[in-house]
Design a protein around this motif. Structure first.
Motif, short mmCIF file in Angstrom:
data_model
loop_
_atom_site.label_atom_id
_atom_site.label_comp_id
_atom_site.label_asym_id
_atom_site.label_seq_id
_atom_site.Cartn_x
_atom_site.Cartn_y
_atom_site.Cartn_z
N SER A 61 0.97 -1.15 0.02
CA SER A 61 0.03 -0.07 -0.05
C SER A 61 0.86 1.39 -0.12
O SER A 61 1.95 1.09 0.21
CB SER A 61 -0.94 0.00 1.20
N GLY A 62 0.33 2.20 -0.55
CA GLY A 62 0.78 3.85 -0.07
C GLY A 62 2.00 3.62 -1.02
O GLY A 62 3.22 4.75 -0.68
N GLY A 63 2.11 3.26 -2.02
CA GLY A 63 3.36 3.29 -3.14
C GLY A 63 4.63 2.48 -2.70
O GLY A 63 5.42 2.26 -3.42
N ASN A 64 4.21 1.47 -1.86
CA ASN A 64 5.18 0.40 -1.45
C ASN A 64 5.53 -0.47 -2.73
O ASN A 64 6.50 -1.31 -2.78
CB ASN A 64 4.91 -0.14 -0.21
N TRP A 65 4.18 -0.64 -3.51
CA TRP A 65 4.39 -1.55 -4.64
C TRP A 65 5.74 -1.24 -5.51
O TRP A 65 6.30 -2.26 -6.30
CB TRP A 65 3.24 -1.47 -5.44
N ARG A 66 6.16 -0.01 -5.40
CA ARG A 66 7.22 0.34 -6.21
C ARG A 66 8.85 -0.23 -5.93
O ARG A 66 9.59 -0.44 -6.72
CB ARG A 66 7.39 1.83 -6.16
N ARG A 67 8.85 -0.69 -4.56
CA ARG A 67 9.94 -1.25 -4.13
C ARG A 67 10.30 -2.64 -4.68
O ARG A 67 11.06 -3.20 -4.76
CB ARG A 67 9.98 -1.12 -2.64
N LEU A 68 8.98 -3.08 -5.08
CA LEU A 68 8.75 -4.49 -5.68
C LEU A 68 9.13 -4.56 -7.05
O LEU A 68 9.77 -5.45 -7.77
CB LEU A 68 7.28 -5.26 -5.19
N LEU A 69 8.73 -3.52 -7.88
CA LEU A 69 8.83 -3.56 -9.17
C LEU A 69 10.07 -2.72 -9.69
O LEU A 69 10.22 -2.76 -11.02
CB LEU A 69 7.60 -2.84 -9.71
N ARG A 99 14.26 -1.40 -9.41
CA ARG A 99 15.42 -1.55 -8.81
C ARG A 99 15.75 -0.23 -8.16
O ARG A 99 16.62 -0.25 -7.10
CB ARG A 99 16.69 -1.88 -9.79
N SER A 100 15.51 0.73 -8.62
CA SER A 100 16.12 2.30 -8.25
C SER A 100 14.87 2.98 -7.91
O SER A 100 13.96 3.25 -8.82
CB SER A 100 16.78 2.65 -9.08
N SER A 101 14.69 3.97 -6.89
CA SER A 101 13.68 4.87 -6.54
C SER A 101 13.91 6.06 -7.59
O SER A 101 12.90 6.76 -7.91
CB SER A 101 13.87 5.48 -5.09
N ALA A 102 15.01 6.14 -8.42
CA ALA A 102 14.87 7.12 -9.45
C ALA A 102 13.93 6.85 -10.61
O ALA A 102 13.74 8.04 -11.43
CB ALA A 102 16.67 7.17 -10.09
N ASP A 103 13.73 5.58 -10.60
CA ASP A 103 12.68 5.07 -11.70
C ASP A 103 11.16 5.09 -11.47
O ASP A 103 10.20 4.83 -12.02
CB ASP A 103 12.86 3.88 -12.16
N VAL A 116 1.37 -11.79 -11.21
CA VAL A 116 2.05 -12.20 -12.41
C VAL A 116 3.38 -11.13 -12.41
O VAL A 116 3.15 -9.95 -12.38
CB VAL A 116 1.22 -11.84 -13.70
N PRO A 117 4.62 -12.00 -12.34
CA PRO A 117 5.84 -11.08 -12.37
C PRO A 117 6.06 -10.43 -13.56
O PRO A 117 5.73 -11.07 -14.68
CB PRO A 117 6.95 -11.91 -11.74
N GLY A 118 6.43 -9.22 -13.63
CA GLY A 118 6.78 -8.56 -14.87
C GLY A 118 7.29 -7.27 -14.81
O GLY A 118 7.71 -6.88 -13.92
N THR A 119 7.59 -6.45 -15.82
CA THR A 119 8.03 -5.27 -15.92
C THR A 119 7.39 -4.28 -16.26
O THR A 119 6.65 -4.32 -17.37
CB THR A 119 9.27 -5.30 -16.92
N PRO A 120 7.03 -3.20 -15.45
CA PRO A 120 6.05 -2.00 -15.87
C PRO A 120 6.47 -1.28 -17.19
O PRO A 120 7.77 -1.27 -17.08
CB PRO A 120 6.17 -1.11 -14.70
N HIS A 121 5.83 -0.92 -18.04
CA HIS A 121 6.24 0.10 -19.14
C HIS A 121 6.83 1.41 -18.45
O HIS A 121 6.16 1.78 -17.56
CB HIS A 121 4.90 0.28 -20.04
N GLY A 122 8.00 1.87 -19.04
CA GLY A 122 8.83 2.81 -18.59
C GLY A 122 8.57 3.89 -19.56
O GLY A 122 7.54 4.18 -19.77
N ARG A 123 9.67 4.73 -19.54
CA ARG A 123 9.79 5.77 -20.27
C ARG A 123 10.28 5.61 -21.84
O ARG A 123 10.14 6.65 -22.55
CB ARG A 123 10.89 6.84 -19.69
N GLN A 124 10.33 4.48 -22.02
CA GLN A 124 10.52 4.19 -23.57
C GLN A 124 9.41 4.36 -24.43
O GLN A 124 8.35 4.44 -23.74
CB GLN A 124 11.09 2.53 -23.81
#
Length: 575
Positions: free
Chosen positions: A293-301, A303-307, A371-379
């Motif tokens: 919750s509260g944005g913690n999902w980003r730590r899972l998905l 590698r770096s907080s910069a992303d 489902v493990p995977g990679t979020p779409h990024g800036r590309q």
């Protein structure tokens, strides 16, 4: 700025009342009531009572025989809920009281229809009435049995006050229950009471007065304005107790009066984690979980907080990931009927291959495969992702129609308010959008996705999957149910597609839906989407000042501002 919307619905009073009374009487004959039906009944009667009382007392809260009978039914639902939760049997004689109140109500001059506001805590934010049973039990354990006035702040305080009053009565307290709606400026709420209700409360001045609601919100003025009203009636400060859904520090409240008053009153609150995670008797999960919750999902998905993408923790649903060989994602989607409608949508989308498979609804949490995977990024978004988006949005247009009217006037008001305040765009520059009215009104509304953010598309082993897809057409933010062109525009703006890619996507969705007029409507919705997200990102940046997410939202706001200006100038005059 316009970001929120008024989330509510109309209720046909007599059919709803008949159904609720029948369910009340049925549950009374079951010994120990079943928990889930008791929860749903509590919520339904709370909405009905709140809507009717609002209609009966549009300016000042008071007392009436009709309101008293409504309170009796709601309190009966509260008692059934408490006994279901505590695993206690129904007591003899309760069916008679319910039947008498119901008969009088059906003979009373009730309004045919009432407007009921959605209880946001039950629908969106994992507020459980069981927590208020536990809080009331704490209060009863700490002070001698006595008298209590349970004041529920409408809307959600209606059912919560029934729960608290029933819990205290179950412990031998003598209780009175009323509901009120604090009125006035959102940052300076006050009660408006009839002299009859004021006299009734003064008669109970030796009792403990409990103020019951979710929150507090940003200002804290509903709780604290109600406390001020009680003080003016002569209720001693030490007898005023608050039962909230959270315990922020007083200096976090924006109302100066609330900052002063909040620390001066006793509070009883049992947090979600204590009741549903730490207590082995009531835990929601049968395996260890990780809080996302509260944005913690980003730590899972990432590698770096910069992303990390921007996240507004106050608006996120609770979500947990179970650990083990077959992890499951638990996301709160709503109690009772709110959750069931979202489970149905999640199952259909999973079976169609657009989202992770949905497995169950458990106490308001949607359970899906992780489902493990990679979020779409800036590309740049490639054709496989764009093809998936086109098929997904066409599926929504075909299979998730809405009977709500197109909110064109609300869209235009939002564009004008947000652009006028944040960019300084005047009415003349926006006038050309009015020319789209004719072609826009022919469109069908859809229960859209409403969250076409890049990071919510996950590249997994089987291709692209959409996350966070079940309820943004039905929460208290824009867009609600809209033309499917809203989601097409969202993909165009969020993926930063060039004009050629935008045309391709609109034509593809229009072809699959089928909706041949969609490309012609897209320019309007690109402007509307950018205006909405500009307002949202700006408010989020302000409310999160001093945090990394404030900076992330500020960058987003600049991007939405550029998109708005660019797309507004590209809108051709509509003929």
């Amino acid at each position: 700025m316009i970001v929120y919307r008024d989330a509510g619905h109309e209720i046909e009073v007599h059919p709803h009342l008949r159904a609720c009374a029948h369910r009340l009487l049925s549950l009374c004959g079951t010994g120990i009531p079943d928990h889930e039906p008791a929860v749903e009944l509590l919520l339904d009667l709370g909405e009905l009572e709140s809507g009717i009382i609002d209609a009966l007392h549009p300016r000042r809260d008071g007392i009436s025989p009709l309101a008293a009978d409504l309170r009796r039914l709601a309190l009966a639902a509260g008692r059934l809920f408490v006994r279901a939760w505590l695993r206690q049997p129904v007591r003899p004689g309760e069916r008679c009281a319910i039947g008498t109140a119901y008969t009088r109500l059906m003979q009373a001059p009730l309004p045919e229809r009432v407007y009921a506001r959605i209880p946001e805590g039950y629908a969106y934010y994992a507020l459980y009435p069981e927590s208020y049973v536990a809080a009331a039990e704490q209060l009863a354990a700490e002070q001698p049995r006595g008298r209590a006035v349970c004041i529920g702040l409408r809307s959600i305080g209606t059912s919560l006050s029934a729960v608290v009053a029933a819990t205290l009565a179950n412990r031998g307290w003598h209780t009175r229950r009323d509901t009120v709606r604090p009125r006035g400026d959102p940052f300076d709420r006050r009660l408006q009471l009839t002299p009859t209700l004021e006299r009734a409360w003064r008669i109970w001045s030796d009792a403990t007065f409990l103020i019951i609601d979710e929150g507090p919100g940003l200002s804290g003025s509903s709780f604290c304005g109600t406390a001020e009203s009680l003080l003016r009636l002569g209720i001693p400060e030490q007898r005023i107790v608050i039962l909230p859904s959270s315990l922020p520090p007083g200096d976090a409240l924006t109302s100066p009066a609330a900052r002063y008053r909040w620390p001066r009153h006793r509070k009883y609150h049992v947090p979600f984690d204590q009741l549903w995670l730490e207590d082995a008797n009531t835990s929601l999960f049968d395996a260890p979980v990780r809080d996302l919750s509260g944005g913690n999902w980003r730590r899972l998905l990432y590698r770096s907080s910069a992303d990390w993408p921007a996240a507004q923790p106050y608006h996120e649903r609770r979500k947990y990931l179970t650990e083990g060989p077959a992890p499951r994602l638990f996301k709160f989607v709503g109690l009772a009927g709110y959750g069931r409608s979202r489970l149905k949508r999640a199952v259909a989308l999973g079976e169609a291959g657009f989202t992770p498979p949905a497995r169950a609804l458990r106490h308001g949490f949607l359970v899906t495969d992780f489902v493990p995977g990679t979020p779409h990024g800036r590309q740049r978004a490639g054709r496989p992702l764009l093809h998936t988006i086109a098929r997904y949005l066409a599926y929504l247009a075909r299979n998730c129609p809405s009977n709500r009217p197109l909110p064109l006037d609300q869209n235009l008001a939002m564009i004008q308010a947000n652009a006028g305040e944040l960019i300084g765009v005047g009415a003349r520059a926006l006038q050309r959008l009015q020319g789209y009215r004719t072609r826009l009104l022919d469109a069908q509304t859809t229960a859209v996705d409403g969250r076409m953010l890049p990071h919510e598309w996950i590249a997994g082993p089987g291709g692209w999957l959409k996350t966070d897809h079940v309820d943004h057409h039905d929460d208290h933010f824009f867009p609600a149910c809209q033309d499917i062109a809203w989601d097409v525009a969202g993909a165009c703006v969020e993926m930063e597609l060039d004009d050629a890619a935008c045309r391709w996507l609109a034509e593809a969705v229009g072809r699959y839906a089928p909706d041949p007029g969609l490309p012609a409507r897209l320019p309007f919705y690109r402007v509307a989407y950018a205006a909405y997200r500009l307002g949202y990102a700006t408010l989020a940046a302000r409310s999160l000042t001093g945090t990394p997410d404030s900076k992330r939202f500020a960058r987003l706001a600049r991007a939405y501002r550029r998109a708005f200006v660019r797309t507004l100038h590209q809108v051709p005059p509509a003929r």
